[in-house]
Design a protein around this motif. Structure first.
Motif, PDB file in Angstrom:
ATOM      1  N   SER A  85       1.027  -1.269   0.114  1.00  0.00           N
ATOM      2  CA  SER A  85      -0.214  -0.419   0.300  1.00  0.00           C
ATOM      3  C   SER A  85       1.032   1.347   0.216  1.00  0.00           C
ATOM      4  N   ARG A  86       2.199   0.943  -0.630  1.00  0.00           N
ATOM      5  CA  ARG A  86       3.323   2.267  -0.871  1.00  0.00           C
ATOM      6  C   ARG A  86       4.034   2.158  -1.130  1.00  0.00           C
ATOM      7  N   ASN A  87       3.098   1.985  -2.583  1.00  0.00           N
ATOM      8  CA  ASN A  87       3.494   2.314  -4.128  1.00  0.00           C
ATOM      9  C   ASN A  87       3.007   3.214  -5.313  1.00  0.00           C
TER      10      ASN A  87
ATOM     11  N   SER B  85       9.102   8.278   7.586  1.00  0.00           N
ATOM     12  CA  SER B  85       8.571   9.726   7.529  1.00  0.00           C
ATOM     13  C   SER B  85       9.454   9.852   6.149  1.00  0.00           C
ATOM     14  N   ILE B  86       8.930  11.336   5.708  1.00  0.00           N
ATOM     15  CA  ILE B  86       9.681  11.853   4.455  1.00  0.00           C
ATOM     16  C   ILE B  86      10.254  13.010   4.593  1.00  0.00           C
TER      17      ILE B  86
ATOM     18  N   LYS C 146      14.352   3.100  -0.146  1.00  0.00           N
ATOM     19  CA  LYS C 146      13.162   4.281  -0.331  1.00  0.00           C
ATOM     20  C   LYS C 146      12.902   4.695  -0.878  1.00  0.00           C
ATOM     21  N   GLY C 147      11.357   5.198  -0.843  1.00  0.00           N
ATOM     22  CA  GLY C 147      11.248   5.834  -2.278  1.00  0.00           C
ATOM     23  C   GLY C 147      10.273   7.034  -1.823  1.00  0.00           C
ATOM     24  N   GLU C 148      10.012   7.920  -2.053  1.00  0.00           N
ATOM     25  CA  GLU C 148       9.176   9.413  -1.040  1.00  0.00           C
ATOM     26  C   GLU C 148       8.569   9.626  -3.209  1.00  0.00           C
TER      27      GLU C 148
ATOM     28  N   ASP D 163       4.535  14.325   0.483  1.00  0.00           N
ATOM     29  CA  ASP D 163       3.570  13.466   0.270  1.00  0.00           C
ATOM     30  C   ASP D 163       3.858  11.614   0.863  1.00  0.00           C
ATOM     31  N   ASP D 164       4.113  10.513   0.789  1.00  0.00           N
ATOM     32  CA  ASP D 164       3.792   9.069   1.087  1.00  0.00           C
ATOM     33  C   ASP D 164       5.343   8.429   1.401  1.00  0.00           C
TER      34      ASP D 164
END
Ligand code: FAD
Length: 363
Positions: free
Chosen positions: A44-46, A279-280, A227-229, A306-307
């Motif tokens: 759910s984080r893509n 966190s971003i 990580k990918g922001e 954003d995420d």
């Protein structure tokens, strides 16, 4: 002690897709998940993009399972009334040097069986997306966007309809092969015994493999988290297609994606991390702007945090392409133990094809 036939570790999209497939024909399929619900991590984080299969070397699992996955996924989404939009995408070259990369992607995509790939010049591109600055672009019509939560919810529903189980708050903390069975211990003190174990634990899949006794160092199966922001912008409107730059060695580059509500966001970037921290870092905004401004004019004040998500990569920093690792581990002494390690992008797109592949390994 609970006895089960097939135990699947992890209720991300991969564990759920495998459970959906296997519960059609096998009894006693149980998914165990450490969180309170499904899909709380990478699934759910893509980018929520249905990829086409242009980025992966021909003959690899990533290429084959992505292309097969697209077909299975669109069929499933139609059959179960799940929201998606086959919007297509443009991979944009901003100068003649980058055009070479576009041709390479087109060639690789064609070898992988991706249909409809067309090279556009700047005026054709401007007709489709007037706000985008491009020297040339590769049009990829099979790319789409998907309601990822709706898809996973539907898989959960299907598993339960097939009399499979998904149990939450069940963190696997111990795994042992005893005779031809596996004994699985949980943090809440429960113990299960299973005939077959499928490890689809995402970011922790290497740890699960180690728990059973597999030396991940020796077999080069250690995961590296990357990580990918994302940053978003409500200023950017009326973009119809996803816009991708030329990919780099570890990611597809900071692309512009739109969700089903038409909102626009940019990302993900890519950097290796040691901690599971969602966190971003706002300081990355400048790098985002530099990347975005190559193909779209946007001012810094219109970009908001954003995420983010974290990729479970087998590829170490500075290493070249690594494929998905999907394997029954009899040759390591673990009969009926299936590892899925390094299921990064295009894992969501490929999920139903991965499930099909695993079911073939078993039968
Ligand atoms: C930034 C980013 C962008 C991406 N974009 C796309 C895209 O646009 N399109 C695409 O196709 N793919 C994309 N991907 C890849 C895709 O999201 C993943 O391949 C996919 O979600 C992996 O699913 P999974 O089920 O393997 O992992 P996860 O979703 O992480 O699920 C694993 C589950 O295992 C559980 N678990 C872990 N350890 C234990 C334990 N000890 N006991 C019990 N449960 C445990 C976790 O809690 C988790 O729920 C992207 C990935 C990232 C990070």
């Amino acid at each position: 002690m609970e006895k089960v036939n097939i135990l699947i570790i992890g209720a991300g999209v991969i564990g759920l897709a495998i459970a959906e497939k296997l519960s059609k024909t096998s009894e006693d399929v149980v998914v165990v998940e450490k969180e309170k619900s499904f899909g709380r991590h990478t699934s759910s984080r893509n980018s929520e993009v249905i990829h086409s299969g242009i980025y992966y070397p021909p003959g690899t699992l990533k290429a084959d399972l992505c292309v097969r996955g697209v077909e299975l996924l669109y069929d499933y989404l139609n059959a179960h009334n799940i929201r998606y939009r086959k919007c297509g995408k443009l991979v944009v070259a901003v100068n003649p040097e980058e055009e070479v990369e576009l041709l390479h992607l087109q060639n690789m995509g064609r070898k992988n069986g991706v249909k409809g790939l067309t090279l556009l010049d700047s005026s054709q591109c401007a007709e489709l997306e007037p706000q985008i600055k491009a020297f040339k672009a590769l049009s990829v019509p099979s790319t789409g966007i998907i309601d990822t939560h709706g898809f996973m919810e539907s898989l959960v529903h299907q598993v339960e309809k097939n009399d499979g189980f998904i149990v939450y708050d069940m963190e696997v903390t111990a795994l042992k092969k005893i005779g031809n069975k596996y004994r699985i211990g949980f943090s809440n003190g429960e113990i299960f015994e299973a005939d077959l174990v499928i490890n689809s634990a995402g970011l922790f899949a290497d740890k699960i493999a180690e728990m059973v006794g597999i030396d991940t160092e020796k077999h080069d199966l250690k995961l590296h988290w990357c990580k990918g922001e994302y940053f978003k912008s409500s200023k950017v409107k009326n973009i119809n297609k996803l816009i991708y730059p030329i990919p780099d060695k570890i990611s597809l580059g900071i692309h512009l994606s739109i969700n089903l509500a038409g909102n626009c966001r940019f990302g993900p970037n890519a950097y290796y991390v040691d901690e599971l921290d969602y966190s971003i870092n706002e300081a990355h905004k400048k790098d985002f702007l530099n990347s975005i401004n190559k193909y779209l004019d946007l001012e810094e004040k219109y970009l908001e945090m954003d995420d983010c998500g974290i990729r479970p990569k087998l590829q170490k920093p500075n290493e070249n392409f690594r494929d998905f690792y999907i394997k029954e581990e009899s040759d390591k002494g673990y009969h009926n133990f299936i590892n899925l390690i390094g299921i990064e992008s295009p894992g969501f797109t490929a999920s139903l094809a991965i499930a099909e592949y695993v079911s073939k390994i078993i039968n």
